[in-house]
Motif scaffolding. Structure first.
Motif, PDB file in Angstrom:
ATOM      1  N   GLY A  38       0.925  -0.930  -0.214  1.00 17.38           N
ATOM      2  CA  GLY A  38       0.025   0.195   0.026  1.00 17.38           C
ATOM      3  C   GLY A  38       0.868   1.407  -0.144  1.00 17.38           C
ATOM      4  O   GLY A  38       0.513   1.809  -1.021  1.00 17.38           O
ATOM      5  N   ALA A  39       1.697   0.940   0.848  1.00 12.62           N
ATOM      6  CA  ALA A  39       2.873   2.597   1.014  1.00 12.62           C
ATOM      7  C   ALA A  39       3.573   2.567  -1.002  1.00 12.62           C
ATOM      8  O   ALA A  39       3.219   3.813  -0.907  1.00 12.62           O
ATOM      9  N   VAL A  40       4.017   1.674  -1.315  1.00 12.10           N
ATOM     10  CA  VAL A  40       4.665   1.933  -2.178  1.00 12.10           C
ATOM     11  C   VAL A  40       4.201   2.498  -3.642  1.00 12.10           C
ATOM     12  O   VAL A  40       3.772   3.094  -4.737  1.00 12.10           O
ATOM     13  N   THR A  41       2.590   2.170  -2.997  1.00 10.64           N
ATOM     14  CA  THR A  41       1.567   1.898  -4.355  1.00 10.64           C
ATOM     15  C   THR A  41       0.998   3.585  -4.315  1.00 10.64           C
ATOM     16  O   THR A  41       1.042   4.159  -5.198  1.00 10.64           O
ATOM     17  N   MET A  42       0.717   3.664  -3.128  1.00  9.54           N
ATOM     18  CA  MET A  42       0.420   5.163  -3.030  1.00  9.54           C
ATOM     19  C   MET A  42       1.452   6.123  -3.583  1.00  9.54           C
ATOM     20  O   MET A  42       1.207   7.070  -4.037  1.00  9.54           O
ATOM     21  N   ALA A  43       2.884   5.388  -2.830  1.00 13.99           N
ATOM     22  CA  ALA A  43       3.880   6.930  -3.439  1.00 13.99           C
ATOM     23  C   ALA A  43       4.054   6.097  -5.177  1.00 13.99           C
ATOM     24  O   ALA A  43       3.920   7.589  -5.789  1.00 13.99           O
ATOM     25  N   ALA A  44       4.074   5.657  -5.714  1.00 16.21           N
ATOM     26  CA  ALA A  44       3.536   5.688  -7.546  1.00 16.21           C
ATOM     27  C   ALA A  44       2.429   6.630  -7.586  1.00 16.21           C
ATOM     28  O   ALA A  44       2.733   7.517  -8.651  1.00 16.21           O
ATOM     29  N   GLY A  45       1.419   6.050  -6.927  1.00 18.57           N
ATOM     30  CA  GLY A  45       0.306   6.893  -7.003  1.00 18.57           C
ATOM     31  C   GLY A  45       0.898   8.636  -7.123  1.00 18.57           C
ATOM     32  O   GLY A  45       0.537   9.901  -8.497  1.00 18.57           O
ATOM     33  N   MET A  46       1.588   8.845  -6.171  1.00 22.94           N
ATOM     34  CA  MET A  46       2.259  10.310  -5.897  1.00 22.94           C
ATOM     35  C   MET A  46       2.984  11.115  -6.755  1.00 22.94           C
ATOM     36  O   MET A  46       3.029  12.338  -7.380  1.00 22.94           O
ATOM     37  N   LEU A  47       3.529  10.100  -7.167  1.00 22.22           N
ATOM     38  CA  LEU A  47       5.028  10.074  -8.789  1.00 22.22           C
ATOM     39  C   LEU A  47       3.719  10.688  -9.606  1.00 22.22           C
ATOM     40  O   LEU A  47       4.695  11.238 -10.466  1.00 22.22           O
ATOM     41  N   LEU A  48       3.177  10.467 -10.012  1.00 24.85           N
ATOM     42  CA  LEU A  48       1.922  10.097 -11.646  1.00 24.85           C
ATOM     43  C   LEU A  48       2.208  10.574 -11.512  1.00 24.85           C
ATOM     44  O   LEU A  48       1.953  12.022 -12.278  1.00 24.85           O
ATOM     45  N   TYR A  49       0.961  11.818 -10.310  1.00 24.68           N
ATOM     46  CA  TYR A  49       0.473  12.687 -10.280  1.00 24.68           C
ATOM     47  C   TYR A  49       1.246  14.151  -9.940  1.00 24.68           C
ATOM     48  O   TYR A  49       0.997  15.331 -11.159  1.00 24.68           O
ATOM     49  N   ILE A  50       2.926  14.153  -9.978  1.00 28.65           N
ATOM     50  CA  ILE A  50       3.330  15.269  -9.911  1.00 28.65           C
ATOM     51  C   ILE A  50       3.948  15.429 -11.350  1.00 28.65           C
ATOM     52  O   ILE A  50       3.950  15.931 -11.791  1.00 28.65           O
ATOM     53  N   TRP A  51       3.856  13.905 -11.939  1.00 32.80           N
ATOM     54  CA  TRP A  51       4.942  14.232 -13.742  1.00 32.80           C
ATOM     55  C   TRP A  51       3.261  15.021 -13.953  1.00 32.80           C
ATOM     56  O   TRP A  51       3.254  16.035 -15.360  1.00 32.80           O
ATOM     57  N   GLU A  52       1.842  14.442 -14.269  1.00 34.79           N
ATOM     58  CA  GLU A  52       0.870  14.774 -14.768  1.00 34.79           C
ATOM     59  C   GLU A  52       0.951  16.451 -14.283  1.00 34.79           C
ATOM     60  O   GLU A  52       0.500  17.400 -15.603  1.00 34.79           O
ATOM     61  N   ALA A  53       0.406  16.767 -13.532  1.00 33.10           N
ATOM     62  CA  ALA A  53       0.768  18.371 -13.094  1.00 33.10           C
ATOM     63  C   ALA A  53       1.870  19.243 -13.307  1.00 33.10           C
ATOM     64  O   ALA A  53       1.642  20.497 -13.758  1.00 33.10           O
ATOM     65  N   ASP A  54       3.480  18.542 -14.037  1.00 31.32           N
ATOM     66  CA  ASP A  54       4.674  19.027 -14.460  1.00 31.32           C
ATOM     67  C   ASP A  54       3.796  19.072 -16.411  1.00 31.32           C
ATOM     68  O   ASP A  54       4.214  20.373 -16.031  1.00 31.32           O
ATOM     69  N   ARG A  55       3.606  17.703 -16.582  1.00 28.91           N
ATOM     70  CA  ARG A  55       3.013  18.189 -18.141  1.00 28.91           C
ATOM     71  C   ARG A  55       2.371  18.834 -18.815  1.00 28.91           C
ATOM     72  O   ARG A  55       2.280  20.086 -19.095  1.00 28.91           O
ATOM     73  N   TYR A  56       0.642  19.044 -17.528  1.00 24.84           N
ATOM     74  CA  TYR A  56      -0.364  19.703 -17.866  1.00 24.84           C
ATOM     75  C   TYR A  56      -0.602  21.221 -17.816  1.00 24.84           C
ATOM     76  O   TYR A  56      -1.252  21.579 -18.081  1.00 24.84           O
ATOM     77  N   GLY A  57       0.438  21.148 -16.543  1.00 23.39           N
ATOM     78  CA  GLY A  57       0.301  22.491 -15.558  1.00 23.39           C
ATOM     79  C   GLY A  57      -1.412  22.784 -15.418  1.00 23.39           C
ATOM     80  O   GLY A  57      -1.363  22.241 -15.207  1.00 23.39           O
ATOM     81  N   THR A  58      -1.526  24.412 -16.107  1.00 32.92           N
ATOM     82  CA  THR A  58      -3.080  24.452 -15.215  1.00 32.92           C
ATOM     83  C   THR A  58      -3.912  24.034 -16.218  1.00 32.92           C
ATOM     84  O   THR A  58      -5.522  24.075 -16.667  1.00 32.92           O
ATOM     85  N   ALA A  59      -3.440  23.882 -17.439  1.00 34.58           N
ATOM     86  CA  ALA A  59      -4.528  23.188 -18.580  1.00 34.58           C
ATOM     87  C   ALA A  59      -4.850  21.494 -17.929  1.00 34.58           C
ATOM     88  O   ALA A  59      -5.762  20.743 -18.981  1.00 34.58           O
ATOM     89  N   ILE A  60      -4.157  20.430 -17.298  1.00 41.32           N
ATOM     90  CA  ILE A  60      -4.774  19.610 -16.626  1.00 41.32           C
ATOM     91  C   ILE A  60      -6.260  19.811 -16.384  1.00 41.32           C
ATOM     92  O   ILE A  60      -6.523  20.250 -16.872  1.00 41.32           O
TER      93      ILE A  60
END
Length: 488
Positions: free
Chosen positions: A326-348
């Motif tokens: 669960g800890a690893v999965t949650m961290a993976a979701g956070m990293l994916l969210y960081i990547w998406e927020a960086d890639r799409y910016g305010t247009a997400i």
């Protein structure tokens, strides 16, 4: 379960309405943090005391007093004319919840035989998921509908009919129970632990707004000797009359000590994430409360589904590996969210957040449901109630610390004085990403600490085989079994 649901909803329902409260009352960032952190702090500071009062004066009585006070405090929140009144009412609401919530586990403990309690922990997991679904959605809908022109106020007023129903049903169906021997409330312990918590969390909450004054650093440093004095006094109190506020012998159980550390740090993760997530969507991206609430539905559904599955199917086979996954999965979701927020910016878009939110939700569900059972697995049976109270307290303390740390990890990245409206979205996006990096680091610590948990928690069936056969009704009628530390 109704009381537990009310508490969970009341924590999550407020986050979604924060921008509306800020606009309507002209509240500062410091006041906004106290509206959320104040509840968590009052709740954390009062949980141990609330459980102890239930031991002394009767758990049913304290439950009914708590739910009545919670309902009154909700009305005061709903009709608050300014931010200061709302903060005070939220503190009262948290203190009322501290009387109400610890009685839930204590009442369960004296009502159900041990072999049935595993099912109750599973039900708690489902309640957590349901509360996570209902809170943001109710907050969004009630804020968006602006019922009778009341804007954000119905998010508190909705507690009134629920609280009244809980009071009526509690009087009818809950059987009174007390500790089997006379106990005294450790007033010195109450004063010391409350003071230590205030000295630690208050400077964290107000530090940024006051430009991190010297007294704040001294206050936080001073909380350490106050906590040490509390521990020393509890040892003295144990030797003197065997009636301490906290049963310190529990911390000699390796799995319990490790589990408390996990509860504290996981509470910090939740405190940070839910507040910065709301600010990111509603202030940074400019989304409506309804859109933000609906965006969170996949996360909540994933938490509920994973929680039920983890308790019933996975933990009996894989033990603590489920929590670590669960800890690893949650961290993976956070990293994916960081990547998406960086890639799409305010247009997400909302739909682009579904995948990271589902991954994070599954991870949280794998932790939140079986953690209590894992922590209690090697605790002596006579101290199960005291241990349960400590688990609740450390979770809420972690939540309050996390909310206080938002000043550092989120607002510390934003320069308000130079923040133009055109750059606000990107500034909040950057602050959101910085906060998630901190959360990922904390999840790494949680993963490591989980190695101290038992590889495969002892099942309640084992305890049930050692107990005298008793029905739930019988247990509720005769609580005077030899368990002096219930729900402390």
């Amino acid at each position: 379960m109704t009381a537990a649901f009310m508490d969970l909803v009341d924590v999550t329902i407020v986050n979604i309405a924060i921008p509306s409260i800020e606009r309507d009352l002209g509240a500062s960032f410091g006041a906004i943090q106290w509206i959320t952190a104040g509840y968590a702090l009052a709740f954390a500071a009062g949980l141990i005391t609330g459980g102890r009062l239930g031991d002394i004066h009767g758990r049913r009585r304290l439950f009914l007093i708590g739910i009545t006070a919670f309902t009154v405090a909700s009305a005061l929140c709903g009709f608050a004319p300014n931010a200061e009144t709302l903060v005070a009412a939220r503190l009262l609401q948290g203190a009322s919840a501290a009387l109400m919530v610890p009685q839930v586990l204590a009442i369960v403990h004296v009502t159900f035989p041990a072999h049935e309690r595993g099912k109750v922990f599973g039900l708690f997991g489902a309640i957590v998921g349901l509360g996570a679904v209902s809170g943001p959605l109710l907050g969004a809908l009630l804020t968006q509908w602006n019922l009778f022109g009341l804007e954000w106020r119905p998010i508190f007023l909705i507690n009134l009919p629920v609280g009244i129903a809980g009071l009526i049903l509690g009087r009818k169906y809950i059987t009174e129970s007390k500790a089997p021997r006379a106990l005294r409330l450790d007033l010195v312990g109450v004063a010391l632990v409350t003071l230590a918590l205030l000295m630690l969390v208050y400077p964290l909450t107000r530090g940024r707004e006051l430009d991190w004054p010297l007294w704040g650093h001294l206050c936080m440093a001073g909380s350490v000797p106050v906590f040490a004095a509390f521990v020393a006094y509890e040892r003295y109190k144990t030797r003197k009359d065997g009636s301490p506020l906290v049963e310190l012998s529990l911390f000699r159980v390796k799995s319990f000590a490790a589990g408390i550390a996990v509860q504290l740090t996981f509470g910090m993760v939740m405190g940070i994430f839910f507040l910065v997530w709301t600010l990111y969507m509603q202030v940074g991206l400019g989304w409506s409360p309804l859109r933000a609430g609906l965006t969170g539905v996949p996360f909540s559904v994933a938490v509920s589904a994973a929680a039920g599955m983890s308790v019933q199917l996975l933990v009996p086979r894989f033990g603590r590996k489920v929590l670590q996954a669960g800890a690893v999965t949650m961290a993976a979701g956070m990293l994916l969210y960081i990547w998406e927020a960086d890639r799409y910016g305010t247009a997400i878009h909302s739909w682009q957040m579904i995948l990271p939110l589902v991954v994070m939700g599954v991870g949280m569900g794998l932790i939140v449901a079986p953690l209590t059972d894992a922590v209690l697995s090697e605790v002596p049976r006579e101290h199960a109630g005291s241990a349960s109270g400590l688990i609740n307290t450390t979770t809420q303390m972690g939540n309050a610390l996390g909310l206080g740390l938002v000043s550092v990890v989120f607002f510390g990245v934003i320069d308000e004085e130079r923040l133009a409206p055109s750059t606000m979205g990107q500034a909040f996006t950057d602050a959101f990403q910085n906060s998630l990096w901190w959360v990922v680091a904390v999840l790494g610590v949680i993963f490591a600490v989980m190695f101290a948990l038992p590889a495969k928690p002892k099942q309640h069936l084992e305890a049930g085989a050692l107990e005298e056969p008793e029905t739930g009704a019988d247990a509720g009628r005769r609580p005077a079994e030899p368990e002096p530390a219930l729900a402390r």
